[in-house]
Design a protein around this motif. Structure first.
Motif, short mmCIF file in Angstrom:
data_model
loop_
_atom_site.label_atom_id
_atom_site.label_comp_id
_atom_site.label_asym_id
_atom_site.label_seq_id
_atom_site.Cartn_x
_atom_site.Cartn_y
_atom_site.Cartn_z
N ALA A 1 -1.50 -1.00 15.78
CA ALA A 1 -2.22 -0.31 14.71
C ALA A 1 -2.29 -1.14 13.43
O ALA A 1 -3.26 -1.08 12.70
N ILE B 1 -5.81 7.79 -0.73
CA ILE B 1 -5.08 6.53 -0.47
C ILE B 1 -5.85 5.63 0.51
O ILE B 1 -5.76 4.42 0.43
N GLN C 1 -6.59 -1.78 3.50
CA GLN C 1 -5.51 -1.86 4.50
C GLN C 1 -5.29 -0.54 5.25
O GLN C 1 -5.10 -0.54 6.46
N ILE C 2 -5.32 0.57 4.52
CA ILE C 2 -5.07 1.86 5.18
C ILE C 2 -6.26 2.25 6.05
O ILE C 2 -6.09 2.71 7.19
N SER D 1 1.36 13.17 3.41
CA SER D 1 0.18 13.60 4.15
C SER D 1 0.00 12.91 5.50
O SER D 1 -0.32 13.55 6.49
N GLY E 1 -6.10 2.44 -1.35
CA GLY E 1 -4.93 1.68 -0.90
C GLY E 1 -3.63 2.23 -1.48
O GLY E 1 -2.60 2.25 -0.83
N GLU F 1 -8.21 0.26 7.58
CA GLU F 1 -8.16 -0.56 8.80
C GLU F 1 -7.19 0.03 9.82
O GLU F 1 -7.47 0.04 11.01
N ILE F 2 -6.06 0.56 9.33
CA ILE F 2 -5.08 1.18 10.24
C ILE F 2 -5.71 2.41 10.90
O ILE F 2 -5.58 2.62 12.11
N MET G 1 -7.56 2.82 19.40
CA MET G 1 -6.50 2.93 20.41
C MET G 1 -6.60 4.27 21.14
O MET G 1 -6.40 4.33 22.36
N ASN H 1 -8.07 1.26 13.53
CA ASN H 1 -7.34 0.75 14.70
C ASN H 1 -6.81 1.89 15.56
O ASN H 1 -6.88 1.85 16.79
N ILE H 2 -6.24 2.92 14.91
CA ILE H 2 -5.66 4.04 15.67
C ILE H 2 -6.77 4.79 16.41
O ILE H 2 -6.60 5.17 17.57
N PHE I 1 -4.96 12.06 1.45
CA PHE I 1 -5.14 10.97 2.41
C PHE I 1 -6.44 10.19 2.17
O PHE I 1 -6.46 8.97 2.23
N VAL J 1 0.84 -1.21 0.00
CA VAL J 1 0.00 0.00 0.00
C VAL J 1 0.87 1.25 0.00
O VAL J 1 2.07 1.18 0.26
#
Lengths: 286, 193
Positions: A104, B128, B178-179, A46, B132, B181-182, B189, B185-186, B125, A40
């Motif tokens: 993460a 992406i 994938q991005i 950014s 992805g 999901e990150i 958290m 997750n953050i 942002f 990815v």
């Protein structure tokens, strides 16, 4: 020699010529590239402007597959390369941040795969091997090697070479038969992605780089960064229009020039995808 | 800058600013002794891109001039080329300080000079996070709708399309989430804190 290959978004879209020429050089020098499956975007520039952890976790995701394969990583884009290097730095020196990153991305990254720039990877084949592969020598073509900022600054993290006076690409250019010119703006910033935010300032920054290269006698500029290439090559006509200058200096990736000397045709290296005219400089080669 | 600042008041109200900058960027701006090397070598400052030079930003952080610092154009046009960081004799990573100040300004909604920068970062942002990988065609159009970005370089568009340098379709990957999901997750958290 085998590396995990992280091309990054640019090399698959706006800068395909870089991808083509990197693969050509590596093939000639016997460097095997294994493209990381399902990689990815690294998030630059950014993600790290929007959050520190975000800026680390996104590139970390891609490193996991390389680490599982036990391979060191090659990233030809300077921005991707620096983001990956930051991840490794944090993961190996800051246990608290490592835990956060791993949480993460839902995986365990240890930071065991080294992250190499393309200039290090190509250079690792050895200067002798590079010069032996040359079929069409550069015959003293005056080449300005432009490193830009990301590969050498900040030096504690990004230290491919000396932050003020690097020579890795220069050495390789000499091996191809070029005259590597000595010039002062090797590592000055071209403006990078500031072009999307403040276009006029970026043009002025890139103009200074072109100006020093031309005044130092360069016939051609080689880069190793998609942003440097875009700003100096694609926007050269904009710079001329804005400042009334008449720069007409070809700008290409060092891998394009190298693969050309090793026998590839301009077409195979996507030279036509560049914006500045390379033909007259290339006509002296061979 | 010609603004008048009551420094005693700034210290009373924002004396902890330098400490918050340290937490945000992991850099101690107290160490700066105003040699000016950062400004002398700054390529953006030397092209008149900044309203306040980097060394003055450092001094303003020391003086607790929080609002004034966070409202500068400088923090939004710093490209983090890290020339300042490489040359700082006090070993301050000024690029990281700028990154930290940007995040602080963003949180406080001081966005006078930030429109282009935040439009760029958010458009990129979101792009992406959706695909992805960067899908430049959608990004270029999206950014142009917000800032008019492409209108200034329309003359390059025909060549760019002919050369195949701006693909029409996004890059295909198996898991384009994938991005996202990150990001999720953050967020989770941060909620746990």
């Amino acid at each position: 020699m085998k590396y995990a290959y992280y091309p990054g978004c640019s090399l698959h879209a706006t800068q395909k010529a870089y991808d083509m020429s990197v693969k050509a050089v590596c093939k000639t020098l016997g460097i095997e590239l294994w493209e990381i499956p399902d990689w990815v975007c690294c998030g630059a520039s950014s993600a790290h402007s929007l959050g520190h952890l975000l800026g680390l976790a996104i590139p970390a995701k891609t490193l996991v597959s390389a680490e599982k394969e036990g391979l060191d990583v090659v990233a030809p884009c300077a921005a991707c390369w620096q983001r990956l290097v930051w991840v490794n730095h944090e993961v190996t020196t800051n246990p608290d941040m490592r835990d956060k990153i791993n949480k993460a991305i839902g995986a365990e990254l240890k930071g065991t795969s080294k992250v190499l720039s393309i200039m290090e990877a190509v250079n690792s084949a050895g200067i002798d091997k590079i010069s032996q592969a040359v079929k069409k020598p550069l015959k003293g073509l005056k080449v300005a090697s432009y490193y830009g900022c990301y590969y050498v600054k900040p030096p504690k993290i990004a230290h491919v070479d000396d932050p003020e006076s690097p020579h890795l690409i220069d050495d390789m250019m000499v091996a191809l038969g070029a005259e590597a010119i000595d010039w002062p703006y090797k590592t000055e910033c071209c403006g990078a992605s500031l072009g999307f935010i403040d276009f006029d300032t970026t043009l002025m920054m890139s103009k200074k780089v072109l100006d020093f290269a031309v005044k130092s006698g360069a016939e051609l500029i080689v880069t190793a960064c998609p942003l440097c290439q875009m700003n100096l090559d694609m926007y050269q006509s904009k710079i001329n229009k804005k400042f009334g200058t008449k720069y007409n200096i070809p700008v290409c990736y060092f891998t394009q020039l190298m693969a050309y000397t090793m026998g590839y045709s301009a077409n195979e290296l996507g030279m036509g995808k560049n914006y500045t005219a390379y033909e007259s400089a290339f006509s002296k080669i061979g | 800058m010609s603004t008048c600042v009551n420094l005693s008041q700034a210290q009373t109200d924002h004396g902890d600013f330098i400490e918050r900058v340290r937490k945000m960027s992991d850099q101690d701006v107290r160490k700066c002794y105003q040699c000016g090397k950062c400004s002398a070598g700054c390529p953006v400052h030397n092209c008149n891109g900044m309203d306040v030079s980097p060394n003055r930003i450092m001094r303003m952080v020391q003086l607790g001039m929080e609002e004034e610092v966070l409202k500068t154009k400088t923090i939004w046009v710093c490209v983090v080329c890290s020339t300042c960081t490489a040359r700082c004799p006090r070993d301050i990573d000024i690029g990281r300080v700028m990154d930290g100040l940007r995040i602080m300004a963003y949180k406080k909604n001081y966005l006078q000079y930030a429109k282009n920068a935040t439009d760029f970062h958010q458009t990129f942002f979101n792009n992406i996070a959706t695909f992805g990988r960067a899908y430049e065609m959608a990004f270029a159009i999206g950014l142009t709708l917000k800032t008019g970005y492409m209108f200034g370089i329309l003359d390059l568009a025909p060549a760019t399309l002919l050369k195949g340098n701006l693909p029409f379709f996004p890059s295909k990957l198996k898991n384009s989430r994938q991005i996202k999901e990150i990001v999720e997750n953050i967020k989770r958290m941060e909620g746990e804190k």
